[in-house]
Design a protein around this motif. Sequence first.
Motif, short mmCIF file in Angstrom:
data_model
loop_
_atom_site.label_atom_id
_atom_site.label_comp_id
_atom_site.label_asym_id
_atom_site.label_seq_id
_atom_site.Cartn_x
_atom_site.Cartn_y
_atom_site.Cartn_z
N ALA A 87 40.78 35.24 41.17
CA ALA A 87 40.24 34.07 41.88
C ALA A 87 38.73 33.95 41.62
O ALA A 87 38.23 32.85 41.35
CB ALA A 87 40.53 34.18 43.37
N TYR A 88 38.02 35.08 41.69
CA TYR A 88 36.58 35.06 41.42
C TYR A 88 36.30 34.61 39.99
O TYR A 88 35.42 33.76 39.75
CB TYR A 88 35.97 36.45 41.66
CG TYR A 88 34.64 36.63 40.97
CD1 TYR A 88 33.52 35.94 41.40
CD2 TYR A 88 34.52 37.47 39.87
CE1 TYR A 88 32.30 36.08 40.75
CE2 TYR A 88 33.31 37.61 39.21
CZ TYR A 88 32.21 36.92 39.65
OH TYR A 88 31.02 37.06 39.00
N LEU A 89 37.02 35.16 39.01
CA LEU A 89 36.78 34.79 37.61
C LEU A 89 37.16 33.34 37.35
O LEU A 89 36.51 32.66 36.55
CB LEU A 89 37.54 35.74 36.68
CG LEU A 89 37.02 37.18 36.66
CD1 LEU A 89 37.95 38.07 35.86
CD2 LEU A 89 35.61 37.23 36.12
N SER A 90 38.20 32.84 38.02
CA SER A 90 38.56 31.43 37.89
C SER A 90 37.44 30.54 38.43
O SER A 90 37.10 29.52 37.83
CB SER A 90 39.87 31.14 38.64
OG SER A 90 40.91 31.90 38.10
N TYR A 91 36.87 30.94 39.56
CA TYR A 91 35.74 30.21 40.13
C TYR A 91 34.56 30.24 39.16
O TYR A 91 33.88 29.22 38.97
CB TYR A 91 35.34 30.82 41.48
CG TYR A 91 34.07 30.26 42.05
CD1 TYR A 91 34.04 29.00 42.64
CD2 TYR A 91 32.89 31.00 41.99
CE1 TYR A 91 32.86 28.48 43.15
CE2 TYR A 91 31.70 30.49 42.50
CZ TYR A 91 31.69 29.23 43.08
OH TYR A 91 30.52 28.73 43.58
N LYS A 92 34.34 31.38 38.56
CA LYS A 92 33.24 31.51 37.60
C LYS A 92 33.45 30.60 36.39
O LYS A 92 32.51 29.95 35.93
CB LYS A 92 33.10 32.97 37.16
CG LYS A 92 31.86 33.26 36.37
CD LYS A 92 31.64 34.75 36.18
CE LYS A 92 30.35 34.97 35.43
NZ LYS A 92 29.99 36.35 35.32
N ILE A 93 34.67 30.54 35.89
CA ILE A 93 34.97 29.64 34.77
C ILE A 93 34.78 28.19 35.19
O ILE A 93 34.24 27.37 34.45
CB ILE A 93 36.40 29.89 34.24
CG1 ILE A 93 36.47 31.23 33.51
CG2 ILE A 93 36.84 28.77 33.30
CD1 ILE A 93 37.86 31.64 33.08
N GLY A 100 29.35 34.29 29.21
CA GLY A 100 28.78 35.47 29.86
C GLY A 100 29.77 36.60 29.98
O GLY A 100 30.90 36.55 29.48
N ASN A 101 29.32 37.62 30.67
CA ASN A 101 30.11 38.83 30.86
C ASN A 101 30.78 38.76 32.23
O ASN A 101 30.11 38.50 33.24
CB ASN A 101 29.19 40.05 30.77
CG ASN A 101 29.93 41.36 30.85
OD1 ASN A 101 31.15 41.41 30.80
ND2 ASN A 101 29.18 42.44 30.99
N CYS A 102 32.07 39.05 32.29
CA CYS A 102 32.78 39.00 33.57
C CYS A 102 32.40 40.18 34.46
O CYS A 102 32.59 40.13 35.67
CB CYS A 102 34.28 38.96 33.37
SG CYS A 102 35.00 40.49 32.74
N GLY A 103 31.88 41.25 33.90
CA GLY A 103 31.49 42.41 34.68
C GLY A 103 32.61 43.38 34.94
O GLY A 103 32.43 44.33 35.70
N ILE A 117 40.45 37.70 33.15
CA ILE A 117 41.64 37.20 33.83
C ILE A 117 42.90 37.71 33.13
O ILE A 117 43.84 38.17 33.78
CB ILE A 117 41.63 35.65 33.90
CG1 ILE A 117 40.58 35.18 34.90
CG2 ILE A 117 43.01 35.11 34.26
CD1 ILE A 117 40.37 33.68 34.93
N LEU A 118 42.91 37.65 31.80
CA LEU A 118 44.09 38.12 31.05
C LEU A 118 44.31 39.61 31.26
O LEU A 118 45.46 40.06 31.42
CB LEU A 118 43.93 37.80 29.57
CG LEU A 118 43.92 36.31 29.21
CD1 LEU A 118 43.63 36.11 27.73
CD2 LEU A 118 45.23 35.65 29.60
N LYS A 119 43.24 40.40 31.30
CA LYS A 119 43.35 41.83 31.57
C LYS A 119 43.94 42.07 32.96
O LYS A 119 44.83 42.90 33.14
CB LYS A 119 41.98 42.51 31.45
CG LYS A 119 41.96 43.97 31.88
CD LYS A 119 40.57 44.49 32.11
CE LYS A 119 39.85 43.84 33.24
NZ LYS A 119 40.07 44.40 34.57
N ASN A 120 43.45 41.31 33.94
CA ASN A 120 43.94 41.48 35.31
C ASN A 120 45.40 41.04 35.45
O ASN A 120 46.16 41.67 36.19
CB ASN A 120 43.05 40.70 36.28
CG ASN A 120 41.68 41.32 36.41
OD1 ASN A 120 41.48 42.49 36.08
ND2 ASN A 120 40.73 40.54 36.88
#
Length: 182
Positions: A87-93, A100-103, A117-120
């Motif tokens: 959810a956080y990475l989707s918001y970031k996208i 950038g780096n997802c961290g 997201i794909l890794k998760n």
Amino acid sequence: MKKILLILTSISIGALFIISAITKIYPMEPFEYQFVDIGVATWKTAPFIARFFIGIEFFLGMLFVLNISIKRFTSKFAIALLAFFIAYLSYKIYTTGNVGNCGCFGEAIKMSPLEGILKNVALIVLCLFLYFLYDEELWSNSWKKIVVPILLIGSMCLGFFVYPIDAKFSSTMDTKTVNYKV
């Protein structure tokens, strides 16, 4: 053969969570600043939130490595945490694009938010695999009552002991402005 595959899968997931936690420690500042950048923390609270997430990831990784309560707790908690990260990475996208780096692995392994997201999603699939096929606990309840609290306390203290908060540095930060660019 099934039991060995499940244990190896559990250890692999756990190792990934542990590596993720460890790689966020040095340097920790970029991970801390992500919380300020999205507006959920101030410069004073970001170090605590960052260390909290590192502790949670390390704790979860140790539960997987030691095969503790895989079906009852660990898989469910991992899926919930990974869904939160998605959810956080989707918001970031959505807000800044896939840049950038997802961290996910700190500064050690740079991944875009979409790669994160794909890794998760892949980790969620593996956790579901464990959840539906795991049928036997390796630890007795008496041992879990001793090991789990020790792991939790140790994990939550990990970031503070390995990379202590510099109170002098964070006390000079502007605590009224929350969401300004790094």
